[in-house]
Motif scaffolding. Structure first.
Motif, PDB file in Angstrom:
ATOM      1  N   THR A  27      -7.799  29.702 -31.108  1.00 29.60           N
ATOM      2  CA  THR A  27      -9.135  30.037 -31.535  1.00 29.60           C
ATOM      3  C   THR A  27      -9.850  31.084 -30.210  1.00 29.60           C
ATOM      4  OG1 THR A  27      -9.635  27.626 -31.758  1.00 29.60           O
ATOM      5  CG2 THR A  27     -11.588  29.023 -31.496  1.00 29.60           C
ATOM      6  N   LYS A  31     -11.503  34.720 -31.820  1.00 26.02           N
ATOM      7  CA  LYS A  31     -12.587  34.928 -31.591  1.00 26.02           C
ATOM      8  C   LYS A  31     -12.734  36.469 -30.830  1.00 26.02           C
ATOM      9  CE  LYS A  31     -17.035  33.013 -29.041  1.00 26.02           C
ATOM     10  NZ  LYS A  31     -17.443  34.450 -28.788  1.00 26.02           N
ATOM     11  N   GLN A  39     -18.674  31.022 -31.426  1.00 31.26           N
ATOM     12  CA  GLN A  39     -17.992  29.957 -31.336  1.00 31.26           C
ATOM     13  C   GLN A  39     -18.315  28.869 -32.526  1.00 31.26           C
ATOM     14  OE1 GLN A  39     -15.136  29.913 -29.372  1.00 31.26           O
ATOM     15  NE2 GLN A  39     -14.778  28.252 -30.715  1.00 31.26           N
ATOM     16  N   THR A  43     -15.826  27.933 -35.496  1.00 30.71           N
ATOM     17  CA  THR A  43     -15.233  26.497 -35.503  1.00 30.71           C
ATOM     18  C   THR A  43     -15.531  25.939 -36.860  1.00 30.71           C
ATOM     19  OG1 THR A  43     -15.492  26.165 -33.127  1.00 30.71           O
ATOM     20  CG2 THR A  43     -15.373  24.175 -34.320  1.00 30.71           C
TER      21      THR A  43
END
Length: 94
Positions: A27, A31, A39, A43
């Motif tokens: 992740t 990003k 974020q 997600t």
């Protein structure tokens, strides 16, 4: 076709899918690669892509959590179509 459009709808889904085509990523790396995405949005889109079967989430079960996202078989099959759509849109600007 409508289902596919819904699956890839959103500002960040296509960039996420194209990034994951090269290799599975964590992740944080996604990003970093997608400057400007929050974020929360990252997600949310990853969860939707996983729910729709385009992305696979792999939890390595280590003491320090290490989760990677990669394209599923369906995501890999969809990519040539997405590349063609991208090339078409570049050749026919608004």
């Amino acid at each position: 076709m409508i289902r596919v459009v819904r699956m890839i709808q959103g500002r960040w889904k296509l960039p996420i899918l194209f990034r994951l085509y090269a290799a599975p990523l964590r992740t944080l790396q996604l990003k970093r690669d997608l400057s400007g995405i929050s974020q929360k949005m990252l997600t949310q889109h990853l969860r939707e892509l996983e729910r729709d079967g385009l992305v696979v989430r792999t939890d390595h079960g280590e003491r320090l959590p290490r989760v990677e996202y990669g394209l599923s078989d369906a995501g890999l099959r969809l990519l040539p179509l997405l590349r063609e759509a991208r090339d078409f849109s570049r050749a026919h600007p608004p």
